[in-house]
Design a protein around this motif. Structure first.
Motif, PDB file in Angstrom:
ATOM      1  N   GLY A  66       0.832  -1.192   0.000  1.00  0.00           N
ATOM      2  CA  GLY A  66       0.000   0.000   0.000  1.00  0.00           C
ATOM      3  C   GLY A  66       0.868   1.244   0.000  1.00  0.00           C
ATOM      4  N   PRO A  67       0.289   2.379   0.326  1.00  0.00           N
ATOM      5  CA  PRO A  67       1.047   3.633   0.329  1.00  0.00           C
ATOM      6  C   PRO A  67       1.997   3.728   1.523  1.00  0.00           C
ATOM      7  CG  PRO A  67      -1.155   4.018   1.162  1.00  0.00           C
ATOM      8  CD  PRO A  67      -1.109   2.578   0.703  1.00  0.00           C
ATOM      9  N   GLY A  68       2.988   4.582   1.408  1.00  0.00           N
ATOM     10  CA  GLY A  68       3.864   4.859   2.548  1.00  0.00           C
ATOM     11  C   GLY A  68       4.678   3.682   3.019  1.00  0.00           C
ATOM     12  N   ASN A  69       5.047   2.792   2.101  1.00  0.00           N
ATOM     13  CA  ASN A  69       5.880   1.641   2.436  1.00  0.00           C
ATOM     14  C   ASN A  69       5.190   0.678   3.405  1.00  0.00           C
ATOM     15  OD1 ASN A  69       8.250   0.731   1.305  1.00  0.00           O
ATOM     16  ND2 ASN A  69       9.542   1.441   2.960  1.00  0.00           N
ATOM     17  N   LYS A  70       3.853   0.647   3.344  1.00  0.00           N
ATOM     18  CA  LYS A  70       3.088  -0.297   4.161  1.00  0.00           C
ATOM     19  C   LYS A  70       2.878  -1.585   3.377  1.00  0.00           C
ATOM     20  CE  LYS A  70       0.331   3.100   6.661  1.00  0.00           C
ATOM     21  NZ  LYS A  70      -1.024   3.605   6.871  1.00  0.00           N
ATOM     22  N   LEU A  71       3.000  -2.693   4.068  1.00  0.00           N
ATOM     23  CA  LEU A  71       2.693  -3.989   3.486  1.00  0.00           C
ATOM     24  C   LEU A  71       1.514  -4.558   4.265  1.00  0.00           C
ATOM     25  CD1 LEU A  71       3.508  -6.117   1.375  1.00  0.00           C
ATOM     26  CD2 LEU A  71       4.958  -7.157   3.139  1.00  0.00           C
ATOM     27  N   SER A 116      -8.571 -13.211  -0.311  1.00  0.00           N
ATOM     28  CA  SER A 116      -7.650 -12.338  -1.041  1.00  0.00           C
ATOM     29  C   SER A 116      -7.642 -10.939  -0.436  1.00  0.00           C
ATOM     30  CB  SER A 116      -8.055 -12.253  -2.516  1.00  0.00           C
ATOM     31  OG  SER A 116      -9.303 -11.603  -2.652  1.00  0.00           O
ATOM     32  N   LEU A 117      -6.618 -10.166  -0.806  1.00  0.00           N
ATOM     33  CA  LEU A 117      -6.490  -8.803  -0.318  1.00  0.00           C
ATOM     34  C   LEU A 117      -5.878  -7.948  -1.420  1.00  0.00           C
ATOM     35  CD1 LEU A 117      -5.289  -7.539   3.048  1.00  0.00           C
ATOM     36  CD2 LEU A 117      -3.979  -6.879   1.064  1.00  0.00           C
ATOM     37  N   SER A 118      -6.423  -6.756  -1.608  1.00  0.00           N
ATOM     38  CA  SER A 118      -5.866  -5.767  -2.542  1.00  0.00           C
ATOM     39  C   SER A 118      -5.799  -4.436  -1.814  1.00  0.00           C
ATOM     40  CB  SER A 118      -6.759  -5.609  -3.773  1.00  0.00           C
ATOM     41  OG  SER A 118      -6.867  -6.800  -4.493  1.00  0.00           O
ATOM     42  N   ALA A 119      -4.686  -3.725  -1.976  1.00  0.00           N
ATOM     43  CA  ALA A 119      -4.523  -2.398  -1.380  1.00  0.00           C
ATOM     44  C   ALA A 119      -4.340  -1.387  -2.504  1.00  0.00           C
ATOM     45  CB  ALA A 119      -3.308  -2.373  -0.452  1.00  0.00           C
ATOM     46  N   THR A 120      -4.908  -0.198  -2.332  1.00  0.00           N
ATOM     47  CA  THR A 120      -4.779   0.841  -3.346  1.00  0.00           C
ATOM     48  C   THR A 120      -3.732   1.867  -2.924  1.00  0.00           C
ATOM     49  OG1 THR A 120      -6.507   2.231  -2.381  1.00  0.00           O
ATOM     50  CG2 THR A 120      -7.213   0.562  -3.990  1.00  0.00           C
ATOM     51  N   SER A 121      -3.318   2.688  -3.857  1.00  0.00           N
ATOM     52  CA  SER A 121      -2.291   3.691  -3.574  1.00  0.00           C
ATOM     53  C   SER A 121      -2.785   4.773  -2.621  1.00  0.00           C
ATOM     54  CB  SER A 121      -1.798   4.322  -4.874  1.00  0.00           C
ATOM     55  OG  SER A 121      -2.873   4.948  -5.544  1.00  0.00           O
ATOM     56  N   ASP A 122      -4.116   4.884  -2.459  1.00  0.00           N
ATOM     57  CA  ASP A 122      -4.642   5.871  -1.511  1.00  0.00           C
ATOM     58  C   ASP A 122      -5.033   5.244  -0.179  1.00  0.00           C
ATOM     59  OD1 ASP A 122      -6.860   4.550  -2.505  1.00  0.00           O
ATOM     60  OD2 ASP A 122      -7.945   6.351  -3.074  1.00  0.00           O
ATOM     61  N   ILE A 159     -10.501 -12.547  -6.355  1.00  0.00           N
ATOM     62  CA  ILE A 159      -9.061 -12.656  -6.153  1.00  0.00           C
ATOM     63  C   ILE A 159      -8.351 -11.307  -6.178  1.00  0.00           C
ATOM     64  CG2 ILE A 159      -8.471 -13.052  -8.589  1.00  0.00           C
ATOM     65  CD1 ILE A 159      -6.833 -14.936  -5.771  1.00  0.00           C
ATOM     66  N   ARG A 160      -8.843 -10.340  -6.916  1.00  0.00           N
ATOM     67  CA  ARG A 160      -8.099  -9.091  -7.057  1.00  0.00           C
ATOM     68  C   ARG A 160      -9.040  -7.950  -7.379  1.00  0.00           C
ATOM     69  NH1 ARG A 160      -3.546  -7.757  -5.005  1.00  0.00           N
ATOM     70  NH2 ARG A 160      -1.988  -6.934  -6.357  1.00  0.00           N
ATOM     71  N   VAL A 161      -8.777  -6.817  -6.784  1.00  0.00           N
ATOM     72  CA  VAL A 161      -9.486  -5.589  -7.142  1.00  0.00           C
ATOM     73  C   VAL A 161      -8.542  -4.789  -8.021  1.00  0.00           C
ATOM     74  CG1 VAL A 161     -10.436  -3.433  -6.254  1.00  0.00           C
ATOM     75  CG2 VAL A 161     -10.902  -5.580  -5.060  1.00  0.00           C
ATOM     76  N   VAL A 162      -9.024  -4.361  -9.167  1.00  0.00           N
ATOM     77  CA  VAL A 162      -8.194  -3.602 -10.093  1.00  0.00           C
ATOM     78  C   VAL A 162      -7.892  -2.251  -9.474  1.00  0.00           C
ATOM     79  CG1 VAL A 162      -8.046  -2.577 -12.389  1.00  0.00           C
ATOM     80  CG2 VAL A 162      -9.164  -4.788 -12.066  1.00  0.00           C
ATOM     81  N   LYS A 163      -6.600  -1.923  -9.437  1.00  0.00           N
ATOM     82  CA  LYS A 163      -6.169  -0.681  -8.803  1.00  0.00           C
ATOM     83  C   LYS A 163      -5.866   0.351  -9.868  1.00  0.00           C
ATOM     84  CE  LYS A 163      -2.886  -2.988  -6.633  1.00  0.00           C
ATOM     85  NZ  LYS A 163      -1.757  -3.263  -5.738  1.00  0.00           N
ATOM     86  N   LYS A 164      -6.109   1.608  -9.509  1.00  0.00           N
ATOM     87  CA  LYS A 164      -5.751   2.676 -10.462  1.00  0.00           C
ATOM     88  C   LYS A 164      -4.491   3.361 -10.040  1.00  0.00           C
ATOM     89  CE  LYS A 164      -8.194   6.513  -8.436  1.00  0.00           C
ATOM     90  NZ  LYS A 164      -8.922   7.673  -8.679  1.00  0.00           N
TER      91      LYS A 164
END
Length: 164
Positions: A66-71, A116-122, A159-164
């Protein structure tokens, strides 16, 4: 320019996901093990010397940066009798693994049959849950760690959320 191998390192059996820290100093590798006597792991590899460190995280199902070097890490899966374990979201700072993981959900919420897990840039996180028989659910989590919404994935295994 072709790729060039610069080194090798040994990780656990059955590696699945890989993410690099923003500065490229660390590589995070999740492995499934062999589903019998070698447990799955989350390992971090130092790119400067190739040292591999096991971060001792049990039942890792999925991970995404994710953002800010978060995993973001999704734990759950199944116990030895194949009963589903509740899914939890943990987060680790990829720059400083000495601080360990922390719970991401403010209320300690768990997710049934997390898949599943998806993280966005925001900073939004999406968790897919599935019983492998019916349409799955997707939970939307705010950057602050609160449940925001839940919707039907319109398919079995989200399985996945499409990220922008």
């Amino acid at each position: 320019m072709p790729f060039k191998e610069t080194g090798t390192f040994q990780v656990n059996t059955n590696p699945e996901f890989i993410e690099a820290s923003e500065d490229g100093s660390k590589i995070f590798v999740s492995s499934k093990g062999n589903y019998y006597d070698i447990p799955g792991t989350l390992e971090v590899v130092s790119t400067s010397d190739g040292k591999v460190t096991d971060l001792s995280l049990n039942n890792l199902v999925y991970m995404d940066k994710g953002p800010g070097n978060k995993l973001y890490l999704l734990t759950g899966g199944y116990d030895s009798s194949y009963n589903p374990l509740p899914g939890k979201i943990l987060v680790i700072n990829m720059s400083d693994t000495n601080t360990g993981t922390s719970e991401f959900m403010r209320d300690g919420a768990e997710f049934p049959q997390a898949y599943s897990l998806s993280a966005t840039s925001d900073g939004y996180v999406f968790v897919g849950c599935s019983d492998y028989q019916n349409n799955g659910d997707v939970y939307v989590i705010t950057p602050e760690g609160n449940k925001y919404d839940k919707f039907d994935s319109m398919g079995l295994n989200p399985i996945r959320v499409v990220k922008k």
